[in-house]
Structure formats: C-alpha cells, structure tokens
Design a protein around this motif. Sequence first.
Motif, PDB file in Angstrom:
ATOM      1  N   GLY A 150       4.690  -3.107  -9.720  1.00 46.38           N
ATOM      2  CA  GLY A 150       4.351  -2.857  -8.320  1.00 46.38           C
ATOM      3  C   GLY A 150       3.528  -1.610  -8.090  1.00 46.38           C
ATOM      4  N   ALA A 151       2.456  -1.438  -8.861  1.00 51.29           N
ATOM      5  CA  ALA A 151       1.664  -0.210  -8.765  1.00 51.29           C
ATOM      6  C   ALA A 151       0.902  -0.106  -7.446  1.00 51.29           C
ATOM      7  N   ASN A 152       0.129  -1.138  -7.130  1.00 53.13           N
ATOM      8  CA  ASN A 152      -0.625  -1.126  -5.880  1.00 53.13           C
ATOM      9  C   ASN A 152       0.257  -1.561  -4.722  1.00 53.13           C
ATOM     10  N   ASP A 153       1.165  -2.513  -4.997  1.00 56.46           N
ATOM     11  CA  ASP A 153       2.036  -3.083  -3.970  1.00 56.46           C
ATOM     12  C   ASP A 153       3.486  -2.760  -4.299  1.00 56.46           C
ATOM     13  N   ASP A 154       4.046  -1.637  -3.895  1.00 56.60           N
ATOM     14  CA  ASP A 154       3.391  -0.662  -3.055  1.00 56.60           C
ATOM     15  C   ASP A 154       3.748   0.746  -3.523  1.00 56.60           C
ATOM     16  N   ALA A 155       3.685   0.965  -4.857  1.00 53.68           N
ATOM     17  CA  ALA A 155       3.819   2.339  -5.330  1.00 53.68           C
ATOM     18  C   ALA A 155       2.701   3.201  -4.756  1.00 53.68           C
ATOM     19  N   SER A 156       1.544   2.591  -4.497  1.00 52.39           N
ATOM     20  CA  SER A 156       0.430   3.354  -3.920  1.00 52.39           C
ATOM     21  C   SER A 156       0.791   3.902  -2.549  1.00 52.39           C
ATOM     22  N   GLY A 157       1.365   3.059  -1.679  1.00 49.94           N
ATOM     23  CA  GLY A 157       1.756   3.527  -0.359  1.00 49.94           C
ATOM     24  C   GLY A 157       2.896   4.522  -0.413  1.00 49.94           C
ATOM     25  N   THR A 158       3.821   4.322  -1.351  1.00 48.29           N
ATOM     26  CA  THR A 158       4.938   5.245  -1.505  1.00 48.29           C
ATOM     27  C   THR A 158       4.447   6.602  -2.001  1.00 48.29           C
ATOM     28  N   ALA A 159       3.528   6.605  -2.956  1.00 44.90           N
ATOM     29  CA  ALA A 159       2.952   7.860  -3.437  1.00 44.90           C
ATOM     30  C   ALA A 159       2.225   8.580  -2.310  1.00 44.90           C
ATOM     31  N   LEU A 160       1.547   7.826  -1.460  1.00 49.51           N
ATOM     32  CA  LEU A 160       0.858   8.408  -0.297  1.00 49.51           C
ATOM     33  C   LEU A 160       1.855   9.110   0.616  1.00 49.51           C
ATOM     34  N   VAL A 161       3.009   8.483   0.841  1.00 48.46           N
ATOM     35  CA  VAL A 161       4.037   9.103   1.679  1.00 48.46           C
ATOM     36  C   VAL A 161       4.504  10.419   1.067  1.00 48.46           C
ATOM     37  N   LEU A 162       4.756  10.420  -0.245  1.00 47.22           N
ATOM     38  CA  LEU A 162       5.182  11.646  -0.930  1.00 47.22           C
ATOM     39  C   LEU A 162       4.134  12.751  -0.810  1.00 47.22           C
ATOM     40  N   GLU A 163       2.875  12.380  -0.965  1.00 44.16           N
ATOM     41  CA  GLU A 163       1.810  13.388  -0.922  1.00 44.16           C
ATOM     42  C   GLU A 163       1.641  13.948   0.492  1.00 44.16           C
ATOM     43  N   GLY A 203      -4.180   1.283  -3.060  1.00 40.05           N
ATOM     44  CA  GLY A 203      -4.633   2.005  -4.241  1.00 40.05           C
ATOM     45  C   GLY A 203      -5.700   1.339  -5.077  1.00 40.05           C
ATOM     46  N   ASP A 204      -5.885   0.038  -4.896  1.00 40.60           N
ATOM     47  CA  ASP A 204      -6.829  -0.713  -5.737  1.00 40.60           C
ATOM     48  C   ASP A 204      -7.828  -1.413  -4.834  1.00 40.60           C
ATOM     49  N   PRO A 205      -8.996  -0.794  -4.575  1.00 35.09           N
ATOM     50  CA  PRO A 205      -9.939  -1.399  -3.632  1.00 35.09           C
ATOM     51  C   PRO A 205     -10.553  -2.694  -4.125  1.00 35.09           C
ATOM     52  N   SER A 206     -10.492  -2.943  -5.435  1.00 32.54           N
ATOM     53  CA  SER A 206     -11.065  -4.149  -6.049  1.00 32.54           C
ATOM     54  C   SER A 206     -12.564  -4.228  -5.754  1.00 32.54           C
ATOM     55  N   GLU A 261      -8.778   8.425  -6.909  1.00 36.62           N
ATOM     56  CA  GLU A 261      -9.623   9.058  -5.899  1.00 36.62           C
ATOM     57  C   GLU A 261      -9.637   8.240  -4.613  1.00 36.62           C
ATOM     58  N   TYR A 262      -9.681   6.913  -4.751  1.00 35.42           N
ATOM     59  CA  TYR A 262      -9.612   6.063  -3.565  1.00 35.42           C
ATOM     60  C   TYR A 262      -8.290   6.281  -2.830  1.00 35.42           C
ATOM     61  N   LEU A 263      -7.197   6.272  -3.576  1.00 38.14           N
ATOM     62  CA  LEU A 263      -5.883   6.487  -2.976  1.00 38.14           C
ATOM     63  C   LEU A 263      -5.822   7.855  -2.305  1.00 38.14           C
ATOM     64  N   ALA A 264      -6.419   8.859  -2.920  1.00 36.78           N
ATOM     65  CA  ALA A 264      -6.437  10.195  -2.319  1.00 36.78           C
ATOM     66  C   ALA A 264      -7.200  10.189  -0.997  1.00 36.78           C
ATOM     67  N   ASN A 265      -8.290   9.443  -0.936  1.00 37.24           N
ATOM     68  CA  ASN A 265      -9.066   9.395   0.300  1.00 37.24           C
ATOM     69  C   ASN A 265      -8.338   8.647   1.409  1.00 37.24           C
ATOM     70  N   VAL A 266      -7.600   7.591   1.065  1.00 35.91           N
ATOM     71  CA  VAL A 266      -6.783   6.917   2.077  1.00 35.91           C
ATOM     72  C   VAL A 266      -5.671   7.866   2.545  1.00 35.91           C
TER      73      VAL A 266
END
Length: 472
Positions: free
Chosen positions: A144-157, A211-214, A363-368
Amino acid sequence: MPIVSAAVSLCVVSLCQPELAPSPGVADRLADVSPARLMASVEKLCTFETRHTLSDTKSPTRGIGAAREWLRAELATTSPRLRASLEPFDVPKSARLPDGAHVVNVVAVLPGTSDAARDRAYYVVGHYDSRNADAMDATGAAPGANDDASGTALVLECARVLAAHPCESTIVFLCTAGEEQGLVGAHAHAKSLAGEQRYRFVQVLSNDIVGDPSPLAPDSGYAELFKDHTLNDGPFSEVISDSQHENPGKRIVRVFSEGVPRNAAADVMARIRSEGAESDSPSRQLARFVAFVAKRERTAIQPMLVFRQDRFLRGGDHSAFNEAGFPAVRFTVPAEDYSRQHQNVTEKDGKPYGDVASFVDGEYLANVTRLNLATLIHMANAPTPPENARIITAELATDTLLRWDASPEPDTAGYEVVYRLTTDADWTGVIDAGTKRELRVGLSKDNVFFGVRAYDRDGFRSPVSFAWAAKE
C-alpha cells in the motif's frame, strides 16, 4: 451606501481579479517539507507487509497493529505541542467486515494559538490501512505505498512542519483505518465529531493516492483540454509539451469536491435548485480556495479541480465527512495506474504489479504536501468565512445589495465581495468592502453569483461564503 464604479463593474467582462503576493513566511514553511523524509515514511509503512484492517494487531513488526503504534509514536515524538492518541471504534458487520471489527484511527491535535479561533478545526487526512487484489485477504502482502502510505506520510510531514509553527486555529492530523473496508474509520470519526459538536467550524483535506503521478503523455488530449489553464511558468498546453518535463502529470493534482451537499434536506435542495447553486456547496468553495492558495503561493503543483465528489467506481474518506455534514475535498494523482493499486505484488509478462514504494515519486509527493500545507496555513490563520452572506431580493433592481455577518476573530481587517458569471467555474472578480458589512454593487444579481470572504491584518483570506437570496 456605496455604489461600485462603472470601471469596477466592467471587470466581469474582462474576468479580472487582482493577483495577490505570496503571504510572508509561508514559503519558509513549504521549504521545510522533505522529500526524503516523506519517502522514509512511505518505506517504513511498507515494511509492515500488510496493513489490512483485519490483519495482525499483536505483532510488533507486521500488520495494522504495529503500523498504528508506529504512527502514534511518530506523532507523539514530533512535538510536545501535539496531542497524539489512538482512537478505537467497534464497528458493526458489513460486506467487508463479516464479523464487525475493532477499528483504530491515529489522531493528533495541534491546538490553535488564538482564543478566538481555537474552536475552528482544519483536518488533513490519509488512510493507513491497505489491501491487495482480494479485499478480504488479511494475511497476504499489501504494501500500500501509494494507496495510501503516501497520504499518511503527507499527514506526518504536515504535522512535523506545523508543530514548529502553530496556526491560530486548531489543526487535526488524522490517519484512518478501515478505508478499504468501506471508509469505516472515517465514518466513525466524522459521526463522533458531528455528535459531540467538538468544534464550531470544520473543514477537511483528504489525501488518498498522492504519490505516484503515473505517466501522462503530452499527446493525451490534456493539452487541448487545458489550453486556457495556466501553470506558474506558462500555459498548461505549452508546459506539458516542453521536453524538459518528462511526465507532465507531475505538475498537477486532482482535487475532487461535491457540488450538492450529501443528505441535504428537502428545503435545502429546493433552495439550491431555485437559485442555481448546484456548484456552490461549502466543499466546492473549499476546492476553489485550494486553487486560490496555489495561485497566490505559486506552488510547484497546481490543482486540477474536478467538479465531482470522486472518481467512478471508487471512494474515499472525504465522502464520510461529507455525509456527516462537513466540507471536505479529496486530493489524488492525475493519472492512476491500476496495475499499481489493489494488486498482488507480482510480475506478469515482464510487467511489475503491486503498490510498492519504488513507484512513489518523492518530489511529487513533497509538492502535493506543500499544497496541502499552504492551504492549511491560509485557512487556519484567516478569519472564519462570514456567516449569513446574502443578496437582498426585497425589490426589483438592476444592481445588487449584499449583506453579511461579521467574522468573530479580533484581527479581522475587512471583507471582500467576489463574483462570477453563472457559467464560470471560479470567482473572477473581487471588490474590497473594507470594514463594512453591506455593499451595493453595480451588477445585476440575475446575471452573476456573489460570495463574501474575510481578510485579516496579515492579509490571509478566508474561503468564500456563497451569498444566498434573502429579503433583508
């Protein structure tokens, strides 16, 4: 009562809205966001192998129990200002929870610094549970890296950055469980929030698959579709055709919002139909506010507003908040690769499948994350959107009289009336009303929509309150 000059009235034709300079200090906060730290969080969440809602809760290294303990500890040690806790709910049986479940969200609260604004709460949300191709497989690998560790990491940051620089209003950092089993963690939290009336005012930014713009090909048709859409360094059609941008999808993130509030009462629906306000829900104003902040702060990623609650055949936690009556929007990547979502980690005909960390773009995840962060900073430091914004329809007139109630914050410095043609997607004109709470505008209420926003002494603007018809 002042009449807007003819020159200002003509702005509706030229679609003019003054461009505001970035707010002092915001860029410094955005610069604190670390792509490396975000990726480290994504990779750590993937090490729990599966975070399925029904997975192991006893192991210290595998399953959703280990994941939530790590999240709570991360939030608790970020700053003494953060109040981090586990939020358990017992949820009933459902199709994906045949025996019911004990679902545990992870939540951290950063109290506001202003006595007048502390009872307003702004949420940033990601779900930390995961799944593979079988929604009921609680033991198989589901990183579950993009769905949704990416959103969870965003919350932490966001928590790390904002804890060092608290806002006037309260910020809530919420990592939900049970999203893949029917949004159960978000539903439980939103229902509790509504029942307890914990805060005077709530708005929600939900991040799911960010996290993954594809790959988004320059010849995909988006260049023509967005030929009039402007990014920071030029028209969208030119920017995404520029060979230096390998993947133009890295420049945008979708922001979904409902137009008509969910579960609206019959009288509310009648009013929406009568006044043509199908695209002016509080959630839609929140989405427009994201775009306003992105333009003002010149963020590297610009939002692509999608005027739907969500994608077809999919759902997200923001809709649980919508159902409970709270304005909420969803951030998600512009072009999803479904071989990387809800799939077992494998390889077929030389093509890798599965939602693994190597597909996440730091970098994409950082910008979001920066776009979320900028939106939170602006909302949580601005005054409350003016209540009871209204256009007065007591008599026939070719101009428009507007009134609104005062925002309660002591640093409120004034108000602006915004307007747009009924066929426009976003506000196109603005008039400064100063400290007045009434303004007569030389535009016909029959031809345009109006709204009102408040601003403070630091120049932060609130989201817009839509102006409804009223007799006085």
